[in-house]
Design an enzyme around this catalytic site. Structure first.
Site, PDB file in Angstrom:
ATOM      1  N   THR A 129       4.930  47.726  68.331  1.00  0.00           N
ATOM      2  CA  THR A 129       5.463  48.668  69.325  1.00  0.00           C
ATOM      3  C   THR A 129       4.735  48.559  70.657  1.00  0.00           C
ATOM      4  O   THR A 129       3.552  48.182  70.689  1.00  0.00           O
ATOM      5  CB  THR A 129       5.316  50.110  68.780  1.00  0.00           C
ATOM      6  N   ASP A 130       5.421  48.944  71.737  1.00  0.00           N
ATOM      7  CA  ASP A 130       4.757  48.959  73.053  1.00  0.00           C
ATOM      8  C   ASP A 130       3.666  50.025  73.103  1.00  0.00           C
ATOM      9  O   ASP A 130       2.833  50.023  74.011  1.00  0.00           O
ATOM     10  CB  ASP A 130       5.780  49.165  74.184  1.00  0.00           C
ATOM     11  N   GLU A 131       3.654  50.937  72.111  1.00  0.00           N
ATOM     12  CA  GLU A 131       2.673  52.022  72.155  1.00  0.00           C
ATOM     13  C   GLU A 131       1.251  51.528  71.894  1.00  0.00           C
ATOM     14  O   GLU A 131       0.285  52.238  72.172  1.00  0.00           O
ATOM     15  CB  GLU A 131       3.064  53.138  71.168  1.00  0.00           C
ATOM     16  N   TYR A 153      -0.433  57.413  65.333  1.00  0.00           N
ATOM     17  CA  TYR A 153       0.635  56.440  65.075  1.00  0.00           C
ATOM     18  C   TYR A 153       0.305  55.112  65.740  1.00  0.00           C
ATOM     19  O   TYR A 153       0.259  54.070  65.085  1.00  0.00           O
ATOM     20  CB  TYR A 153       1.986  56.968  65.592  1.00  0.00           C
ATOM     21  N   LYS A 157      -0.575  51.447  64.096  1.00  0.00           N
ATOM     22  CA  LYS A 157       0.198  50.219  64.355  1.00  0.00           C
ATOM     23  C   LYS A 157      -0.723  49.138  64.921  1.00  0.00           C
ATOM     24  O   LYS A 157      -0.648  47.968  64.523  1.00  0.00           O
ATOM     25  CB  LYS A 157       1.344  50.494  65.336  1.00  0.00           C
TER      26      LYS A 157
HETATM   27  N1  LIG Z   1      11.817  53.604  66.711  1.00  0.00           N
HETATM   28  C1  LIG Z   1      11.279  53.008  67.772  1.00  0.00           C
HETATM   29  O1  LIG Z   1      11.537  53.392  68.900  1.00  0.00           O
HETATM   30  C2  LIG Z   1      10.362  51.823  67.586  1.00  0.00           C
HETATM   31  C3  LIG Z   1       9.964  51.097  68.711  1.00  0.00           C
HETATM   32  C4  LIG Z   1       9.162  49.959  68.540  1.00  0.00           C
HETATM   33  C5  LIG Z   1       8.756  49.605  67.274  1.00  0.00           C
HETATM   34  N2  LIG Z   1       9.129  50.338  66.201  1.00  0.00           N
HETATM   35  C6  LIG Z   1       8.691  49.896  64.874  1.00  0.00           C
HETATM   36  O2  LIG Z   1       9.849  49.466  64.200  1.00  0.00           O
HETATM   37  C7  LIG Z   1       9.714  49.722  62.799  1.00  0.00           C
HETATM   38  C8  LIG Z   1      10.905  50.513  62.295  1.00  0.00           C
HETATM   39  O3  LIG Z   1      10.990  51.718  63.046  1.00  0.00           O
HETATM   40  P1  LIG Z   1      12.162  52.775  62.733  1.00  0.00           P
HETATM   41  O4  LIG Z   1      12.277  53.638  63.913  1.00  0.00           O
HETATM   42  O5  LIG Z   1      13.330  52.068  62.198  1.00  0.00           O
HETATM   43  O6  LIG Z   1      11.472  53.606  61.561  1.00  0.00           O
HETATM   44  P2  LIG Z   1      12.084  54.640  60.511  1.00  0.00           P
HETATM   45  O7  LIG Z   1      11.075  55.737  60.407  1.00  0.00           O
HETATM   46  O8  LIG Z   1      13.497  54.966  60.829  1.00  0.00           O
HETATM   47  O9  LIG Z   1      12.103  53.799  59.154  1.00  0.00           O
HETATM   48  C9  LIG Z   1      10.942  53.401  58.486  1.00  0.00           C
HETATM   49  C10 LIG Z   1      11.346  52.844  57.142  1.00  0.00           C
HETATM   50  O10 LIG Z   1      10.149  52.406  56.463  1.00  0.00           O
HETATM   51  C11 LIG Z   1      10.181  52.890  55.122  1.00  0.00           C
HETATM   52  N3  LIG Z   1       8.789  53.040  54.678  1.00  0.00           N
HETATM   53  C12 LIG Z   1       7.861  53.908  55.137  1.00  0.00           C
HETATM   54  N4  LIG Z   1       6.701  53.739  54.464  1.00  0.00           N
HETATM   55  C13 LIG Z   1       6.907  52.729  53.586  1.00  0.00           C
HETATM   56  C14 LIG Z   1       6.090  52.088  52.635  1.00  0.00           C
HETATM   57  N5  LIG Z   1       4.820  52.446  52.440  1.00  0.00           N
HETATM   58  N6  LIG Z   1       6.624  51.074  51.907  1.00  0.00           N
HETATM   59  C15 LIG Z   1       7.922  50.696  52.072  1.00  0.00           C
HETATM   60  N7  LIG Z   1       8.744  51.295  52.946  1.00  0.00           N
HETATM   61  C16 LIG Z   1       8.242  52.293  53.701  1.00  0.00           C
HETATM   62  C17 LIG Z   1      10.932  54.216  55.210  1.00  0.00           C
HETATM   63  O11 LIG Z   1      11.452  54.612  53.938  1.00  0.00           O
HETATM   64  C18 LIG Z   1      12.018  53.869  56.213  1.00  0.00           C
HETATM   65  O12 LIG Z   1      13.132  53.291  55.582  1.00  0.00           O
HETATM   66  C19 LIG Z   1       8.375  50.434  62.628  1.00  0.00           C
HETATM   67  O13 LIG Z   1       7.421  49.489  62.235  1.00  0.00           O
HETATM   68  C20 LIG Z   1       8.072  50.964  64.011  1.00  0.00           C
HETATM   69  O14 LIG Z   1       6.695  51.079  64.221  1.00  0.00           O
HETATM   70  C21 LIG Z   1       9.925  51.442  66.324  1.00  0.00           C
END
Ligand SMILES: NC(=O)c1ccc[n+]([C@@H]2O[C@H](COP(=O)([O-])OP(=O)(O)OC[C@H]3O[C@@H](n4cnc5c(N)ncnc54)[C@H](O)[C@@H]3O)[C@@H](O)[C@H]2O)c1
Length: 342
Positions: A129-131, A153, A157
């Site tokens: 993530t950009d964070e 968070y 990450k």
């Molecule tokens: N949402 C954003 O804006 C954003 C931006 C940049 C990066 N990301 C990254 O992208 C990825 C997905 O983000 P998202 O928004 O789809 O998240 P989300 O919270 O919608 O989904 C996370 C998924 O991971 C699963 N999960 C959580 N803990 C787990 C574990 N221990 N083992 C197996 N599965 C597990 C959950 O059941 C869920 O299906 C993350 O790594 C996040 O850091 C998100």
């Protein structure tokens, strides 16, 4: 650009928001790749996001935890690459329960890196993530910038990333990292700002804005982000990180204004709430590397993406309404407090 040909992928965390869009994109564009999804199905994981893939050839779903070394080792032995989306992802929840983030985002990532190393995978793609760059007062974050995470968070990450990078240096793990900006679009759990505002507006509730609402983010439409991850997976160089964003800046106030306008609900009002502790004021990515080296750039503008997103939430109430349940409101009440009690 030359592409690597992957045959069997383990995609972790794909029952969530971004991962489910990614898997559906892969099924449409690269149906020859066999996909195993590993997901723990936390509150954020939703089997409905992947329902259309159930019982299709070349796809299977396994419920499990990325921090479970035995299970991960078993599944990793059957594929040539891992893509990891699995994480605890909500900054506000990380302020209340940080160690769940450390276990999944740091330890879980380490378990996946270890399995990828042991089984000699072709690539380990970590969705970051950009964070991790922290608050950016001026200019734009480049991939070589130092990490300055400021929430549990983003610290988790960053910790997971650093552990994976240590495997790249020490064991030659073919690691590729993507650092995406703020995603929005269909199927996002309604705790995150865009679906929170839309669902509140549709329910005639206030849109809770932190502080004065001027903090800015780079909002990327989820399908653009997924195309970028696909480009990094197939065309990225091992040992490289790629920023995936739009290069634009949008404030919380502008998100709220777009939701009020697009829902057309005159009753939707902004409600100021106490600012998030340690709230990063600005994220901004330099996205030239992904354009130059992966041939990728975002295509969906904020207005168009918001129109599509509002339409989806309007038409898919049966998806989001059950998620706004008792646990959701307990968290909501703990997290959002009126600004005047500051
Ligand atoms: N949402 C954003 O804006 C954003 C931006 C940049 C990066 N990301 C990254 O992208 C990825 C997905 O983000 P998202 O928004 O789809 O998240 P989300 O919270 O919608 O989904 C996370 C998924 O991971 C699963 N999960 C959580 N803990 C787990 C574990 N221990 N083992 C197996 N599965 C597990 C959950 O059941 C869920 O299906 C993350 O790594 C996040 O850091 C998100």
């Amino acid at each position: 650009m030359k592409e690597r040909r992957l045959k069997r992928l383990l995609v972790c965390g794909a029952a969530g928001f971004i991962g489910s869009h990614f898997v559906k994109l892969l099924r449409r564009t690269r149906p020859e790749i066999e996909i195993t999804v590993l997901d723990k199905l936390t509150y954020a994981g939703n089997p409905a996001n992947l329902a259309e893939l159930e019982k299709t050839a070349g796809y299977r779903f396994v419920r499990g935890d990325i921090a479970d070394g035995e299970m991960v080792d078993h599944l990793a032995g059957q594929v040539d690459a891992i893509v990891n989306f699995a994480a605890e992802t909500h900054v506000d929840r990380s302020l209340l329960d940080p160690f769940a983030f450390v276990v999944t985002d740091v330890l879980g990532t380490g378990v996946l890196a270890e399995a990828a190393r042991k089984h000699g995978h072709e690539v380990f793609l970590l969705v970051s993530t950009d964070e991790v760059y922290g608050d950016v007062a001026e200019g734009r974050s480049q991939e070589t910038d130092a990490f300055r995470p400021r929430s549990p968070y983003s610290a988790s990450k960053a910790g997971g990333e650093l552990l994976a990078w240590s495997y790249q240096v020490s064991h030659g793990l073919p690691l590729i990292v993507t650092r995406g900006s703020n995603n929005y679009g269909p199927n996002q759990f309604p705790e995150k700002i865009v679906p929170l505002f839309i669902t509140n507006a549709l329910d005639g509730m206030e849109l809770p804005i932190y502080g004065d609402g001027s903090a800015v983010r780079d909002y990327i439409y989820v399908e653009d982000h997924c195309r970028g991850i696909d480009a990094a997976l197939h065309r990225g160089a091992p040992g490289e990180a790629y920023n995936l964003g739009t290069g634009t800046e949008t404030s919380g106030n502008e998100v709220a204004a777009a939701v009020v306008e697009l829902t057309g609900l005159d009753g939707a009002k902004v409600g100021r709430v106490m600012d998030r502790a340690g709230h990063d004021y600005r994220y901004a990515l330099d996205v030239r590397k992904a354009a130059e080296e992966l041939g990728w750039s975002a295509e969906v503008g904020f207005r168009e993406g918001m129109e599509r997103t509002v339409r989806w939430y309007r038409e898919n109430e049966s998806w989001w309404r059950p998620l706004r349940n008792g646990e959701y409101w307990d968290f909501y009440k703990l997290n959002y407090r009126p600004a005047e009690v500051q």
